[in-house]
Design an enzyme around this catalytic site. Sequence first.
Site, PDB file in Angstrom:
ATOM      1  N   ASP A 193      -9.449  -4.198  -5.868  1.00 35.67           N
ATOM      2  CA  ASP A 193      -8.810  -3.013  -5.434  1.00 35.67           C
ATOM      3  C   ASP A 193      -8.868  -1.994  -6.379  1.00 35.67           C
ATOM      4  O   ASP A 193      -8.427  -1.934  -7.412  1.00 35.67           O
ATOM      5  CB  ASP A 193      -7.182  -3.450  -5.146  1.00 35.67           C
ATOM      6  CG  ASP A 193      -6.557  -2.301  -4.453  1.00 35.67           C
ATOM      7  OD1 ASP A 193      -7.163  -1.088  -3.878  1.00 35.67           O
ATOM      8  OD2 ASP A 193      -5.203  -2.651  -4.241  1.00 35.67           O
ATOM      9  N   HIS A 237      -7.867  -4.869  -1.443  1.00 34.40           N
ATOM     10  CA  HIS A 237      -6.660  -4.230  -0.906  1.00 34.40           C
ATOM     11  C   HIS A 237      -6.351  -4.839   0.440  1.00 34.40           C
ATOM     12  O   HIS A 237      -7.044  -4.765   1.351  1.00 34.40           O
ATOM     13  CB  HIS A 237      -6.896  -2.609  -0.626  1.00 34.40           C
ATOM     14  CG  HIS A 237      -5.572  -2.021  -0.596  1.00 34.40           C
ATOM     15  ND1 HIS A 237      -4.911  -1.567  -1.444  1.00 34.40           N
ATOM     16  CD2 HIS A 237      -5.088  -1.442   0.665  1.00 34.40           C
ATOM     17  CE1 HIS A 237      -3.813  -0.785  -1.253  1.00 34.40           C
ATOM     18  NE2 HIS A 237      -4.005  -0.875   0.200  1.00 34.40           N
ATOM     19  N   SER A 242       0.984  -1.127   0.056  1.00 31.59           N
ATOM     20  CA  SER A 242      -0.078  -0.025   0.020  1.00 31.59           C
ATOM     21  C   SER A 242       0.815   1.193   0.125  1.00 31.59           C
ATOM     22  O   SER A 242       1.573   1.370  -0.841  1.00 31.59           O
ATOM     23  CB  SER A 242      -1.020  -0.019   1.023  1.00 31.59           C
ATOM     24  OG  SER A 242      -2.010   0.848   1.072  1.00 31.59           O
TER      25      SER A 242
END
Length: 446
Positions: free
Chosen positions: A272, A305, A175
Amino acid sequence: MYAIESSPAKKKDATGDIAVDLYPFIREYKGGRIERLLHSSFVPVSEDAAANRGVATKDVIIDKSTGVSARLFLASRAAAAAAAAGEMLPVIVYIHGGSFCTESAFCRTYNNYAKSLAARTGALVVSVEYRLAPEHPMPAAYDDAWAALQWVASLSDPWLADYADPERMFLAGDSAGGNIAYHTAVRASRDGSLMDIEGLIIVHPYFWGSERLASETVWDGVAMFSPDLVDRLWPFVTAGHAGNDDPRINPPEEEIASLTCRRMLVAVAEKDILRDRGRQLAARMRDCAWAGDHVALVESEGEDHGFHLYNPLRATSKMLMESIVQFVNQRTALALPLPAALLPELHELHACEGKTSDSEMNSAKPIPGVPARPYIDMFGYGMAMKYWSGQKSMPRGSLHIGQAKASRTRYGLFLGGTRPNKTNKVSLPAAAPLQRVLLSTTFSSG
């Protein structure tokens, strides 16, 4: 598991109205108070590997002036095997995620992940604790990651001196940490004075832009990020000094071409919203002269995610870990490869303005994968963590992020070049590189 405030409704408190609401991650109040909604509990270190599932851990302060620090993870079995063979261990400098403004190397989620990463890869993992926005706006995190890499390169710590192989250095992150790891690799490439970076591993990396790609145009209300939330993140963590046209979140091709690391793995998740940014970055890297056949894209179908952090025992999470394990260790003969299924064709990426070239994603071929944080001062534990300790507790519920279960998982790696026939199966000689394997199977998510 993470805990967050049970309701997204905006509220007032003694310090005033909410000024910035980035629920479910962070809120900033007009009175200056920062409330981090997403957190997991602090985990103490243990140098007793036997009592810590075979991995010893210790914490080090890298820079007292800024407070940047790190937690080191050393798997006892890997260390003993390397010592017996007269060899050294690869090193993974890991940068945690958390939208640049939450999370910690010392929290349960990232402690457990780094411990698993060390055990599975046999690498010495250095998990970096960097300063968080908004108290420390970007680029503070970039500077801290750079300081950590310089410290690792110095081999000044006894564990690094005794076990680290300076020719097998990896930068990794997920991330926001994937963004930071990428920029640290760029800086290392330009500096030229540090040890070479063999590999860059970025999982669900945070990159964005002022123009929408396909995965960024829709939101089902369930996925972790909405386009609006991501649009507001970068201006917030840069204290309003940068917008979504900032090259730090939409890297230019000349910067990508400057990288000198020898291999790269990008992992994305189908659901995501950041998916197509990761795909685009991998494709642009594949077109660079330095890349050759050494850029891989791993995609997990039916996942959102960060799913691997919140559901580490799921089949998709295990397969993602196995692809990272083999990426780190592919210089050695591969043991029992984990089967992995072939992904469908990459979707072509389109910016809403039509300015993204359709050809950017057309050169990929599948290759296999074989397959509640308290804020306390530094040692007291670190950085902006101290801001949590004085806050009044708020009602909280539990949120299991990445909760959707896919009934079927197709999973694989992508490498630039001509796509082979999906029905072909290729056997793998012991010394062959990972990207030459092609295995196909179907897994149930658990």
